[in-house]
Design a protein around this motif. Structure first.
Motif, short mmCIF file in Angstrom:
data_model
loop_
_atom_site.label_atom_id
_atom_site.label_comp_id
_atom_site.label_asym_id
_atom_site.label_seq_id
_atom_site.Cartn_x
_atom_site.Cartn_y
_atom_site.Cartn_z
N THR A 141 0.82 -1.29 -0.05
CA THR A 141 -0.01 0.05 -0.11
C THR A 141 0.79 1.32 -0.08
O THR A 141 1.80 1.42 0.63
CB THR A 141 -0.94 -0.03 1.42
OG1 THR A 141 -1.48 -1.37 1.39
CG2 THR A 141 -1.69 1.18 1.09
N VAL A 142 0.56 2.23 -0.89
CA VAL A 142 1.30 3.65 -0.71
C VAL A 142 0.80 4.27 0.23
O VAL A 142 -0.42 4.62 0.46
CB VAL A 142 0.85 4.41 -2.28
CG1 VAL A 142 1.67 5.41 -2.26
CG2 VAL A 142 1.17 3.37 -3.35
N THR A 185 4.00 4.26 -10.11
CA THR A 185 2.55 4.55 -10.37
C THR A 185 1.91 3.15 -9.96
O THR A 185 2.46 1.96 -9.98
CB THR A 185 2.48 4.79 -11.69
OG1 THR A 185 3.29 5.82 -12.38
CG2 THR A 185 0.99 4.66 -12.19
N PRO A 186 0.94 3.62 -9.19
CA PRO A 186 0.03 2.44 -8.61
C PRO A 186 -0.24 1.45 -9.93
O PRO A 186 -0.76 1.82 -10.98
CB PRO A 186 -1.20 2.77 -8.29
CG PRO A 186 -0.74 4.30 -7.80
CD PRO A 186 0.30 4.74 -8.87
N ARG A 225 -7.09 2.84 -1.19
CA ARG A 225 -5.90 3.02 -1.53
C ARG A 225 -5.21 2.59 -2.78
O ARG A 225 -5.98 1.91 -3.30
CB ARG A 225 -5.05 2.85 -0.13
CG ARG A 225 -5.07 1.30 -0.17
CD ARG A 225 -6.08 0.84 0.99
NE ARG A 225 -6.28 1.54 2.27
CZ ARG A 225 -5.53 1.46 3.17
NH1 ARG A 225 -4.61 0.43 3.29
NH2 ARG A 225 -5.34 2.11 4.16
N ALA A 226 -3.86 2.59 -2.89
CA ALA A 226 -3.30 1.89 -4.10
C ALA A 226 -2.25 0.96 -3.84
O ALA A 226 -1.63 1.03 -2.91
CB ALA A 226 -3.08 3.15 -5.09
N TYR A 227 -1.86 0.15 -4.47
CA TYR A 227 -0.78 -0.98 -4.55
C TYR A 227 0.41 -0.41 -5.75
O TYR A 227 -0.08 -0.05 -6.70
CB TYR A 227 -1.00 -2.19 -4.83
CG TYR A 227 -1.87 -3.02 -3.92
CD1 TYR A 227 -1.82 -2.65 -2.73
CD2 TYR A 227 -2.43 -4.23 -4.13
CE1 TYR A 227 -2.56 -3.29 -1.28
CE2 TYR A 227 -3.41 -4.86 -3.20
CZ TYR A 227 -3.35 -4.19 -2.06
OH TYR A 227 -4.03 -5.21 -0.94
N ALA A 228 1.61 -0.28 -5.13
CA ALA A 228 2.47 -0.04 -5.89
C ALA A 228 3.87 -0.78 -5.65
O ALA A 228 3.96 -1.42 -5.01
CB ALA A 228 2.88 1.66 -5.83
N ILE A 229 4.87 -0.66 -6.73
CA ILE A 229 6.26 -1.47 -6.25
C ILE A 229 7.25 -0.38 -5.65
O ILE A 229 7.04 0.90 -6.04
CB ILE A 229 6.81 -1.83 -7.83
CG1 ILE A 229 5.68 -2.83 -8.49
CG2 ILE A 229 8.12 -2.20 -7.60
CD1 ILE A 229 6.14 -3.16 -9.82
N ALA A 230 7.70 -0.79 -4.69
CA ALA A 230 8.68 -0.08 -3.71
C ALA A 230 10.22 -0.30 -4.36
O ALA A 230 10.40 -1.21 -4.84
CB ALA A 230 8.71 -0.52 -2.32
N ILE A 265 4.38 0.15 -16.03
CA ILE A 265 2.96 0.13 -15.60
C ILE A 265 1.67 0.78 -16.27
O ILE A 265 0.73 0.31 -16.64
CB ILE A 265 2.86 0.38 -14.24
CG1 ILE A 265 3.86 -0.37 -13.50
CG2 ILE A 265 1.51 0.34 -13.52
CD1 ILE A 265 4.24 0.03 -11.93
N LEU A 266 2.14 2.05 -16.88
CA LEU A 266 0.62 2.75 -17.25
C LEU A 266 0.67 2.07 -18.81
O LEU A 266 -0.58 2.09 -19.43
CB LEU A 266 1.29 4.25 -17.73
CG LEU A 266 1.27 4.99 -16.47
CD1 LEU A 266 1.96 6.45 -16.63
CD2 LEU A 266 -0.02 5.07 -15.74
N GLN A 267 1.70 1.60 -19.56
CA GLN A 267 1.61 0.96 -20.82
C GLN A 267 0.65 -0.40 -20.78
O GLN A 267 0.04 -0.55 -21.51
CB GLN A 267 3.03 0.76 -21.48
CG GLN A 267 3.73 2.19 -21.99
CD GLN A 267 4.99 1.74 -22.25
OE1 GLN A 267 5.68 0.88 -21.98
NE2 GLN A 267 5.70 2.84 -23.02
#
Length: 378
Positions: free
Chosen positions: A65-66, A78-79, A300-305, A320-322
């Motif tokens: 979680t961010v 980016t989530p 909330r959002a999930y993202a890579i750390a 991730i956006l692509q």
């Protein structure tokens, strides 16, 4: 999840797609303490966040979680997924016997509408009979043969498909009666159809539907992953309901050490596990005995750390956006969140019939969600 010596799951597929898109090699290892990452009183981080800070991993790919606290010590991409907080519980625990189960096929609004229609129809048949000379035994006297009691008795008999007498004699009264009979036949067809569906449905009445219901009872223990972002949400929330939930978890020390332990305790009954909706939906898709609450709070959002200043961060965010724009993330979602629980039966979900259901079908239930893994590029 693991298959033999190999790891599989949403996050494994995600890092594989990102590696192909960005162009890097990687190897995967599981976090040593099995935690996502929380800071202790000395300022030291545990779990995946701790390994990224200490340089033991270059990336943490998981349902991370961010949060503002984590953003202070690591960089987040980016989530790749949106979620919120909900809870799961055992279906046997969630169901309760209803004394008025015979009323369950119709909603309260439906029963109120039927009662109003019953009263108005009985009154209408009596009034048209009162006005019509046909209903008078002797027109020159004050004696009326079809009373208000007869009217209500007659339409009650229609609801049981029995022609209880006396019957209206006037044409106007018979016309109203015919409309009521048609209504009664359709009503009974809807009732018994929905009642049969309710009896054969695996989805029983849920006695705990919201966090407020959870906070207002103390028979069932509940908890979340200790030291996680969900625990922090309840700990620092100003909402009195959420504060009571946190105080109850603190008093009983009902926390789970991991997501797996929370799901295991829920399967053993008498426990409700609170967590992120996507992870809970994945557990519900794997275990048919579990059901997730429809209430979802604290989006909330999930993202890579990644470590602070990581050169991969920008490229990963773009990738991730692509993947999102190309529909790849949606494909992965549908792949891993499809229900695959052992012994699953294609049972129809049954709901109390609403007034608008008489003209449109009930909507199908929505899909579920969840993921995990820790990874670092080679």
């Amino acid at each position: 999840m693991s298959r033999g010596s190999e790891l599989e799951g949403y996050c494994i597929d995600l890092i594989s797609a990102l590696a192909k898109n960005v162009g890097f090699a990687y190897k995967v290892h599981l976090v040593k303490d099995g935690r996502y990452g929380a800071v202790d009183s000395n300022g030291n981080w545990s779990g995946m966040i701790g390994e990224v800070i200490r340089g033991e991993a270059d990336l943490a790919v998981a349902p991370l979680t961010v949060t503002a606290t984590r953003e202070h010590v690591v960089d987040m991409t980016t989530p790749f997924m949106q979620t919120g907080i909900s809870f799961i519980l055992h279906k046997d625990l969630a169901s309760k016997e209803n004394t008025f189960s015979l009323l369950s096929p119709f909603s309260t609004d439906m029963w109120v509408g039927i009662l109003i229609a019953f009263l108005l129809t009985g009154l209408c048949i009596f009034l048209v009979g009162r006005i019509s000379p046909t209903e008078w035994s002797e027109p020159d006297t004050e004696e009326h043969s079809f009373t208000l009691l007869h009217s209500f008795w007659y339409i009650t008999g229609a609801l049981t498909l029995q022609g209880a007498g006396p019957h209206p004699k006037a044409l106007s009264g018979r016309l109203v009666s015919a409309i009521w009979w048609l209504f009664a036949v359709l009503l009974l067809a809807c009732y018994f159809s929905n009642f049969s569906s309710t009896l054969h449905s695996n989805n029983k009445h849920v006695s705990i539907k919201s966090f407020e219901d959870l906070a207002n009872q103390d028979l069932i223990d509940y908890g979340t992953v200790e030291g996680g972002s969900t625990m922090s949400f309840f700990k620092y929330s100003n909402n009195p309901v959420y504060r009571r939930i946190y105080e109850q978890m603190e008093r009983k020390k009902s926390y789970a050490s991991s997501m797996e332990e929370g799901v295991r305790r829920t399967l053993e009954r008498n426990y409700v596990f609170i967590g992120e909706a996507v992870s809970l939906d994945l557990a519900a898709a794997r275990y048919c005995k579990l059901i997730r609450s429809q209430e979802v709070v604290a989006m909330r959002a999930y993202a890579i750390a990644a470590p602070r200043g990581s050169p991969l961060l920008k490229s990963l965010s773009i990738a991730i956006l692509q993947l999102s724009e190309s529909g790849e993330l949606t494909y992965l979602w549908n792949k891993w969140w499809a229900s695959s629980c052992i012994g699953a039966v294609n049972a129809n979900t049954s709901h109390a019939l609403q007034p608008h259901d008489l003209r449109e079908p009930l909507p199908p239930p929505g899909p579920g969600t969840g993921c995990w893994a820790l990874t670092g590029p080679a």
